[in-house]
Scaffold this active site. Structure first.
Site, PDB file in Angstrom:
ATOM      1  NE  ARG A   3      -6.130   0.634  12.131  1.00 46.04           N
ATOM      2  CZ  ARG A   3      -4.850   0.418  11.759  1.00 46.04           C
ATOM      3  NH1 ARG A   3      -3.911   1.293  12.099  1.00 46.04           N
ATOM      4  NH2 ARG A   3      -4.526  -0.650  11.066  1.00 46.04           N
TER       5      ARG A   3
ATOM      6  CE  LYS B 202      -0.320   0.110   5.052  1.00 44.19           C
ATOM      7  NZ  LYS B 202      -1.208   0.117   6.236  1.00 44.19           N
TER       8      LYS B 202
ATOM      9  CG  MET C 284       7.341  23.831  -0.134  1.00 45.95           C
ATOM     10  SD  MET C 284       6.112  24.783  -1.032  1.00 45.95           S
ATOM     11  CE  MET C 284       5.068  25.350   0.308  1.00 45.95           C
TER      12      MET C 284
ATOM     13  CE1 TYR D  89      11.504  32.286   4.577  1.00 45.75           C
ATOM     14  CE2 TYR D  89      11.224  29.904   4.759  1.00 45.75           C
ATOM     15  CZ  TYR D  89      11.163  31.066   4.011  1.00 45.75           C
ATOM     16  OH  TYR D  89      10.762  31.019   2.696  1.00 45.75           O
TER      17      TYR D  89
END
Length: 368
Positions: A129, A36, A303, A255
Site C-alpha cells: 500500500r 484520523k 437517505m 420504497y
C-alpha cells in the site's frame, strides 16, 4: 430545538482503552493514538485530549490539515501525518512541528526543501500500500542521509495482524528488521521504530519496538479475531421515534414495498438514513433496540430515515431507539452492524454523518 438523533461518545471508555493498550505495549514503547478521520467519527479534539491524559504520548493523523487542526487547538504533543501529495505545502506543517512520513524520493526532496523537518521513513514490508517499494528502500535511506534530514522514525504497517498465526506477520517483522539494518549502515538510527497497529499491540508483542499505534481498539472494538483484550465500546448511536402508526397485515413498507407486514403491527419512523451513516445494506437485514427488545429494520433504508417493525410494543412519539451501543445484551453492536452491512466497524464508525451531533459523557471535557 429537540435532538432527534445523536452519537453519544463515552470518554471514560476511551480513557480506559488508552490505558489498557498502553499497558499492553512493551515497557520501552510509547503509544500513538490514531485520531484520523475525526477520531474514527468520535470527535477529534475531545478524543485527543482524553487519550493524551490517559497514557498516549503521540497522535497519528492522515493529513496535514488534520495535524494543523490539532495544533490550532493548542495540542502540542508529537503528531505524525502520513498521507499527502508530493507537492503539498510542507512548510506550514514543519513550522507547526508536525512529523511527516516519507514514502517516495519526491516526498523526501520536497520536505527537505521546505525546511528542517522531522521525518519518518516508511518502508513497505508486505502490505503493498503506502511506503517505499522494498527494492527502493536502500536508495531512499541513502538519499535521506545525503540530505541530512532528521530521520526521527522508521515505520511500516502490518497486513494481517488481526489473523493470529498468519505467516505474513513474521515475514513482515523479518523484513522490518532488515530495513532497520540497512538504515543503520547509512548512519541512520531512528528515535522511534514502529510497526504495531491495534492488532499488533494485542497479539504480536514482537512488533512493539519503540512506539505502538492504537487505532480501532481505542474506540472499543476488539482488533483480533477470537481474542478479548477487555476494551470498552465508546459510541452509542441513538434516535427518537418521530412517527408511530398501526398498520394492518399486508401493508407494504418503504420504497418498492420490499417489506410487507404479515400481521397487524406498529411501524416506527427513525429520523436517520444513509446520509447519516446508516448503510442501505441494513435494509430488511439490520436490527435496532426498542424498549429493550431487538426489532427489525423494515424495508429500504432511505437517505434520511428508515422504518422499524415494532410489533405490539407500546411505542410513543419521542421514545428512544438504540441503533448500536456498548452492551450486546441491550442493543446491537457496531460489529453486528458491520457484519450486516458486509463491511468493517471502521466504516460504520467513520460513516456517522456530520449532521448527527456528538454528545460527550465522562472525563473532563470542554465540549457538550
Amino acid at each position: 430545538m429537540g435532538i432527534v438523533a445523536e452519537a453519544v461518545v463515552d470518554l471514560d471508555a476511551i480513557a480506559h482503552n488508552t490505558r489498557l493498550l498502553a499497558g499492553l505495549a512493551a515497557p520501552r514503547a510509547g503509544t500513538m493514538a490514531v485520531v484520523k478521520a475525526n477520531a474514527f467519527g468520535h470527535g477529534v479534539l475531545p478524543v485527543a485530549r482524553t487519550v493524551l491524559a490517559n497514557g498516549a504520548s503521540w497522535l497519528g493523523v492522515t493529513s496535514i490539515a488534520e495535524a494543523l487542526e490539532l495544533r490550532a487547538a493548542g495540542i502540542d504533543a508529537p503528531i505524525l501525518a502520513w498521507l499527502y501529495a508530493h507537492d503539498d505545502d510542507f512548510a506550514g506543517a514543519i513550522r507547526a512541528g508536525v512529523d511527516l512520513s516519507v514514502s517516495t524520493p519526491e516526498h523526501l526532496a520536497a520536505i527537505a526543501a521546505a525546511g528542517a523537518a522531522d521525518v519518518h521513513l516508511k518502508v513497505d514490508t508486505g502490505l503493498t500500500r503506502n511506503g517505499v517499494n522494498w527494492a527502493d528502500w536502500p536508495a531512499l535511506v541513502e538519499a535521506a542521509a545525503a540530505l541530512r534530514v532528521n530521520v526521527r522514525g522508521i515505520w511500516s504497517h502490518l497486513a494481517s495482524a488481526d489473523d493470529p498465526g498468519n505467516p505474513s506477520i513474521m515475514r513482515q517483522i523479518e523484513r522490518f528488521e532488515e530495513a532497520l539494518e540497512i538504515a543503520g549502515k547509512h548512519g541512520i538510527t531512528p528515535e522511534v521504530r514502529h510497526l504495531a497497529n491495534s492488532a499488533g499491540i494485542v497479539d504480536v508483542p514482537g512488533t512493539h519496538y519503540d512506539l505502538v499505534r492504537a487505532g480501532l481498539a481505542l474506540y472499543g472494538v476488539e482488533p483480533v479475531d477470537g481474542v478479548t483484550a477487555g476494551l470498552r465500546r465508546a459510541m452509542t448511536l441513538r434516535a427518537r421515534a418521530i412517527n408511530v402508526k398501526r398498520v394492518p397485515s399486508g401493508t407494504g413498507v418503504s420504497y418498492l414495498h420490499q417489506y410487507v407486514t404479515d400481521r397487524e403491527t406498529t411501524m416506527v419512523l427513525v429520523p436517520v438514513g444513509y446520509a447519516d451513516g446508516v448503510p442501505r445494506l441494513l435494509s430488511n437485514r439490520g436490527e435496532v433496540a426498542l424498549h429493550g427488545e431487538r426489532r427489525p429494520i423494515a424495508g429500504r433504508v432511505a437517505m434520511d430515515q428508515f422504518v422499524v417493525d415494532a410489533g405490539d410494543l407500546p411505542v410513543a412519539l419521542g421514545d428512544e431507539i438504540v441503533l448500536f451501543g456498548a452492551d450486546p445484551a441491550a442493543a446491537p453492536t457496531v460489529e453486528e452492524w458491520a457484519a450486516w452491512a458486509q463491511t468493517n466497524p471502521h466504516e460504520i464508525l467513520t460513516g456517522i454523518g456530520a449532521r448527527v451531533p456528538r454528545t460527550y459523557v465522562g472525563q473532563e471535557h470542554p465540549h457538550g
